[in-house]
Design a protein around this motif. Structure first.
Motif: not given
Length: 72
Positions: A11-16
């Protein structure tokens, strides 16, 4: 034709960071290669998703992604 494992969606909002695309090595006829199981050999045939390698004692068709084989 064997199917490749499904890629995990990020996902674009993922910190990974997403996993990088695997690099599939390309081989040409005459390339010298080494294989983890069969040893050293020479590429004698190239197809879209496989190569045929002469290992001296046997000829083996190795399919992509060539995880156990490397060019010398």
């Amino acid at each position: 034709m064997p199917s490749l494992p499904a890629r995990r969606r990020s996902l674009a909002s993922s910190p990974f960071r997403p996993e990088p695309e695997p690099v599939i090595e390309q081989f040409a006829t005459g390339d010298l290669v080494t294989h983890d199981v069969y040893g050293m050999g020479r590429v004698i045939g190239v197809e879209a998703h496989a190569v045929t390698v002469d290992f001296g004692t046997q000829k083996v068709r190795v399919t992509s992604p060539f995880t156990k084989m490397a060019a010398l």
